[in-house]
Design an enzyme around this catalytic site. Structure first.
Site, short mmCIF file in Angstrom:
data_model
loop_
_atom_site.label_atom_id
_atom_site.label_comp_id
_atom_site.label_asym_id
_atom_site.label_seq_id
_atom_site.Cartn_x
_atom_site.Cartn_y
_atom_site.Cartn_z
N ILE A 23 54.26 -27.37 -47.24
CA ILE A 23 55.42 -27.36 -46.34
C ILE A 23 55.71 -25.99 -45.77
O ILE A 23 56.65 -25.81 -45.00
CB ILE A 23 56.68 -27.92 -47.04
CG1 ILE A 23 56.95 -27.21 -48.37
CG2 ILE A 23 56.55 -29.42 -47.26
CD1 ILE A 23 58.21 -27.67 -49.08
N SER A 25 53.68 -21.72 -45.23
CA SER A 25 52.66 -20.75 -45.62
C SER A 25 52.95 -19.41 -44.97
O SER A 25 53.56 -19.34 -43.91
CB SER A 25 51.26 -21.23 -45.21
OG SER A 25 51.17 -21.36 -43.81
N GLY A 26 52.51 -18.34 -45.65
CA GLY A 26 52.69 -17.00 -45.13
C GLY A 26 51.47 -16.16 -45.44
O GLY A 26 50.40 -16.70 -45.77
N THR A 28 50.76 -14.17 -47.92
CA THR A 28 50.29 -14.12 -49.30
C THR A 28 50.64 -15.36 -50.12
O THR A 28 50.40 -15.39 -51.31
CB THR A 28 50.90 -12.90 -50.03
OG1 THR A 28 52.32 -13.03 -50.02
CG2 THR A 28 50.50 -11.61 -49.35
N ALA A 29 51.23 -16.36 -49.50
CA ALA A 29 51.71 -17.49 -50.29
C ALA A 29 51.67 -18.80 -49.52
O ALA A 29 51.66 -18.82 -48.29
CB ALA A 29 53.13 -17.23 -50.77
N ASP A 146 64.00 -9.68 -47.31
CA ASP A 146 63.21 -10.46 -46.35
C ASP A 146 64.06 -11.53 -45.66
O ASP A 146 63.68 -12.70 -45.59
CB ASP A 146 62.02 -11.11 -47.08
CG ASP A 146 60.88 -11.47 -46.13
OD1 ASP A 146 60.85 -10.94 -45.00
OD2 ASP A 146 60.02 -12.27 -46.51
#
EC number: 2.7.11.1
Length: 529
Positions: A23, A25-26, A28-29, A146
């Site tokens: 659902i 994404s970035g 690093t994750a 962030d």
């Protein structure tokens, strides 16, 4: 959820979680919906790639501890965390409304943003709740680090919660709690990052969140952060050298902004002051006139949740490659698949995947996800049950280059710098690149003007790598890393139009000296020689 299951502690065994759709994404994750079978509850699991975070686990443990003690209606509930192979899994409450960024993208895709993306009442309602959450964090000595639309989540009842407090936001700034190191890693684009965080000179405090909050206010109105079109180094340069951005910055069609009034614009300008001491606190902002326009959560239900994409529309299904070891990879069609890291397309497994019309994997690149890399390895291990413990790898950061030893006479000669990521992929590694000869003129610690000569080879060297080596050689003050790298990037991107640039140094001047760009007091000049 039954009474028996609610009394159970949250499991730290990955087999107790049935992973479902991706659902979010970035850099690093990846965030996946999951079903916790012992608790009989659907959750969100943020899977952070520890290979990319370059942070000691001791520091991560401190952040996890802070997250576990955080309880507020405007902060996403953290349940537990554990390590699976080289990933840190954070188990959190699932908010079915998705992020405000999901809603922004949905509105823009449907072409319903011609007079602004969200109206003032909606923006005020969302941001008031965000401020309540930030006030709680700041009062408890925490910095979010962030704040952006992608980290503001909505419940199906119209509730607003801030996500990514703690570990993942901590990683986004390089994972340095003490703020006293020159080198850090920025993950992703720094569009929301406060100037003092970029400069890394005097450290920063909770006022950095207020700057990010101001950028987020612009994002909710225009659909994007002001410098979103630019590469990371350019964003750093624009933020540090230009006046603070406004609602109009980077917007082509100014007509779309006409409905936004003076109180909204004033609130943004208060947040986006370069001097953090001049920015208001979260508590002070809550008393600002603009937030008198805020409504209740039922208003959000009616105004935006009905326009929002459903969780199935936001989700990316996960394909499973037969016999794979179970690592997530993004594919070129935007989907996700489980597969081995070293995937052999000639193997039986590879042929099976190809026969299922598997999309090619997206090639990973560090250029947009990691700007400045530390050289120290990841620290101690997070203590977890034996079946899911993981030996964390060395930092994926840049290795130090070899420099010819130099003194500092008026014309210091610097050997060509072997920066990290020396060979770029594709055609660039096969062609002979012509080096660019440069000279950096600035004053040394004795206030004497020096010319530092070096070469930059496009496709082999990087602006940040070269700048790091200038600092390692003692030729440049560590506080000037970002600004030197940004201006070097500016020249090598467009050498014809930028043959010489003069810029203000973050290290400033000493004592009674007065900054003077013509005499290079507190300034430096970078030129193509």
């Amino acid at each position: 959820m039954s009474e028996d299951s609610s009394a159970l502690p949250w499991s730290i065994n990955k087999d107790d979680y049935e992973l479902q759709e991706v659902i979010g994404s970035g850099a690093t994750a990846v965030v996946q919906a999951a079903y916790c079978t012992p608790k009989k509850e659907k959750v969100a699991i943020k899977r952070i790639n520890l290979e990319k975070c370059q942070t000691s686990m001791d520091e991560l443990l401190k952040e996890i501890q802070a997250m576990s003690q955080c309880h507020h209606p405007n902060i996403v509930s953290y349940y537990t965390s554990f390590v699976v192979k080289d990933e840190l899994w954070l188990v959190m409450k699932l908010l079915s409304g998705g992020s405000v960024l999901d809603i922004i993208k949905h509105i823009v895709a449907k072409g319903e943003h011609k007079s602004g993306v969200l109206d003032e009442a909606t923006i005020a309602t969302i941001l008031r709740e965000v401020l309540e959450g930030l006030e709680y964090l700041h009062k408890n000595g925490q910095i979010h680090r962030d704040v952006k639309a992608g980290n503001i989540l909505l419940g199906e009842d119209g509730s607003v919660q801030i996500a990514d407090f703690g570990v993942s936001a901590f990683l986004a700034t390089g994972g340095d709690i003490t703020r006293n190191k020159v080198r850090k890693t920025f993950v992703g684009t720094p569009c929301w990052m406060a100037p003092e965080v970029m400069e890394q000179v005097r450290g920063y405090d909770f006022k950095a969140d207020i700057w990010s909050f101001g950028i987020t206010a612009i994002e909710l109105a225009t659909g994007a952060a002001p410098y979103h079109k630019y590469p990371p180094m350019k964003v750093l340069m624009l933020t540090l050298q230009n006046d603070p951005p406004s609602l109009e910055t980077g917007v082509q069609d100014k007509e779309m902004l006409k409905k936004y009034g003076k109180s909204f614009r004033k609130m943004i300008s208060l947040c986006l002051q370069k001097d953090p001491e001049k920015r208001p606190t979260a508590a002070e902002l809550l008393r600002h006139k603009f937030f008198q326009k805020a409504k209740n959560k039922e208003y959000l239900q009616e105004k935006i949740l009905q326009r929002a994409p459903t969780i199935s529309e936001r989700a990316k299904k996960v394909r499973r490659v037969p016999g794979s070891s179970g690592r997530l990879h993004k594919t070129e069609d935007g989907g996700w698949e489980w597969s081995d890291d070293e995937f052999d397309e000639e193997s039986e497994e590879g042929k099976a995947a190809i026969s299922q019309l598997r999309s090619p994997r997206v090639k990973e690149s560090l250029t947009n996800s990691e700007l400045f890399s530390t050289t120290h390895p990841v620290g101690t291990l997070l203590q977890v049950p034996e079946q899911i413990s993981a030996h964390l790898p060395q930092s994926a950061g840049q290795m130090p280059a070899q420099l010819t030893p130099v003194s500092l006479p008026p014309a210091a000669e610097l050997a060509p710098v072997q920066a990290a990521q020396a060979q770029s992929s594709g055609a660039g590694s096969q062609e002979t690149k012509i080096p660019i000869s440069l000279v950096l003129r600035l004053r040394n610690s004795k206030k004497e003007l020096n010319d530092i000569r070096f070469e930059f080879t496009p496709g082999r060297d990087t602006a940040e790598g070269v700048s790091q080596e200038l600092i390692s050689a003692g030729l440049v003050d560590g506080r000037d890393l970002v600004i030197v790298a940004a201006n070097l990037q500016k020249i090598v991107e467009e050498p014809q139009s930028n043959r010489s640039v003069t810029f203000k140094l973050a290290s400033g001047v000493e004592g009674s000296d007065i900054p003077d760009d013509s005499k290079l007091i507190g300034f430096a000049q970078l030129s193509i020689s």
